[in-house]
Write a protein that holds these residues in place. Structure first.
Motif, PDB file in Angstrom:
ATOM      1  N   ASN A  37       3.795  14.243  -5.207  1.00 30.45           N
ATOM      2  CA  ASN A  37       3.783  12.852  -5.661  1.00 30.45           C
ATOM      3  C   ASN A  37       4.671  11.972  -4.793  1.00 30.45           C
ATOM      4  N   ALA A  49      -0.350   4.113  -6.812  1.00 28.94           N
ATOM      5  CA  ALA A  49       0.558   5.225  -7.102  1.00 28.94           C
ATOM      6  C   ALA A  49       0.177   5.905  -8.408  1.00 28.94           C
ATOM      7  N   ASP A  50      -0.212   5.125  -9.394  1.00 30.98           N
ATOM      8  CA  ASP A  50      -0.643   5.696 -10.667  1.00 30.98           C
ATOM      9  C   ASP A  50      -1.887   6.550 -10.469  1.00 30.98           C
ATOM     10  N   ALA A  51      -2.832   6.060  -9.692  1.00 29.80           N
ATOM     11  CA  ALA A  51      -4.066   6.805  -9.447  1.00 29.80           C
ATOM     12  C   ALA A  51      -3.786   8.138  -8.757  1.00 29.80           C
ATOM     13  N   LEU A  65       7.432   3.815 -13.059  1.00 29.01           N
ATOM     14  CA  LEU A  65       6.180   4.556 -13.157  1.00 29.01           C
ATOM     15  C   LEU A  65       6.378   6.017 -12.757  1.00 29.01           C
ATOM     16  N   LEU A  66       7.152   6.239 -11.709  1.00 29.03           N
ATOM     17  CA  LEU A  66       7.332   7.593 -11.160  1.00 29.03           C
ATOM     18  C   LEU A  66       8.350   8.442 -11.902  1.00 29.03           C
ATOM     19  N   CYS A  99       1.517  -0.174  -7.393  1.00 33.23           N
ATOM     20  CA  CYS A  99       1.714   0.622  -8.611  1.00 33.23           C
ATOM     21  C   CYS A  99       0.398   1.200  -9.112  1.00 33.23           C
ATOM     22  N   GLU A 100      -0.657   0.438  -9.001  1.00 34.75           N
ATOM     23  CA  GLU A 100      -1.977   0.922  -9.409  1.00 34.75           C
ATOM     24  C   GLU A 100      -2.394   2.116  -8.546  1.00 34.75           C
ATOM     25  N   LEU A 106       7.704   0.456  -9.642  1.00 33.13           N
ATOM     26  CA  LEU A 106       7.206   1.712  -9.093  1.00 33.13           C
ATOM     27  C   LEU A 106       8.108   2.874  -9.519  1.00 33.13           C
ATOM     28  N   ARG A 109       7.201  11.615 -13.122  1.00 34.96           N
ATOM     29  CA  ARG A 109       6.259  12.291 -12.232  1.00 34.96           C
ATOM     30  C   ARG A 109       6.905  12.906 -11.006  1.00 34.96           C
ATOM     31  N   THR A 138      -0.853   9.895  -8.771  1.00 35.76           N
ATOM     32  CA  THR A 138       0.146  10.773  -9.381  1.00 35.76           C
ATOM     33  C   THR A 138      -0.093  11.102 -10.853  1.00 35.76           C
ATOM     34  N   HIS A 139      -1.024  10.419 -11.508  1.00 40.13           N
ATOM     35  CA  HIS A 139      -1.109  10.564 -12.968  1.00 40.13           C
ATOM     36  C   HIS A 139      -1.465  11.964 -13.444  1.00 40.13           C
TER      37      HIS A 139
END
Length: 165
Positions: A36, A23-25, A160-161, A20-21, A157, A164, A27-28
């Motif tokens: 994404n 993916a965040d980096a 988070l997405l 998740c970290e 995940l 995005r 896609t943010h």
């Protein structure tokens, strides 16, 4: 350049935290949903062991305007392009807006066999504003590959997405 790698010996909680970290980096600050999904499919392939397919199906429409799942970015062998909502593991996950963790895909009613090597499957809906917009689909050549911890990690995940993709 990004070089995200995961230790295959990590416990699942830490593996999914790192996933998740990463993916965040990636896609943010990116507004393109396809970019994404493509990067996250690659991350799934790197972070989650024992997969033979990892990727996305997006909610789209068929020629008659009815909703269906349409193949999105993935890593693995060529896949089914369109899946009716409610059919197969992905279609059921999209219809019911619920995670599907299937230990033996051959025992799942209506399973769609895109790759005969797949034995188990985990499908998690991506929900935005109360509606399923996509599903994350993971296939494994091992039966009973996916645990509740895997499901919880991919659900985090997907959350988070959700804004995005």
């Amino acid at each position: 350049m990004f070089d995200f790698k995961s230790d295959p010996n990590l416990d699942p909680t830490e593996r999914y935290r790192q996933l998740c970290e990463a993916a965040d980096a990636l896609t943010h600050d990116e507004s393109d949903a396809v970019a994404n999904m493509a990067n996250v499919a690659a991350l799934l392939w790197e972070f989650v062991p024992d997969l033979n397919w990892a990727g996305f199906y997006r909610v789209g429409t068929n020629a008659k305007g009815a909703p269906e799942l349409v193949l999105g970015p993935f890593v693995g062998r060529p896949a089914c392009i369109r899946i009716p909502i409610g059919v197969g593991v992905c279609g059921v996950a999209a219809k019911d807006a619920t995670t599907q963790r299937v230990e033996d895909v051959h025992a799942f009613p209506g399973h769609i066999a895109c790759d005969a090597a797949s034995q188990s499957e985990l499908v998690v809906p991506v929900i935005r504003d109360g509606a399923v917009v996509a599903v994350v689909d993971l296939d494994s050549p091992k039966t009973s590959r996916f645990s509740e911890e895997d499901a919880e990690g991919i659900e985090a995940l997907a959350q988070l997405l959700s804004a995005r993709i």
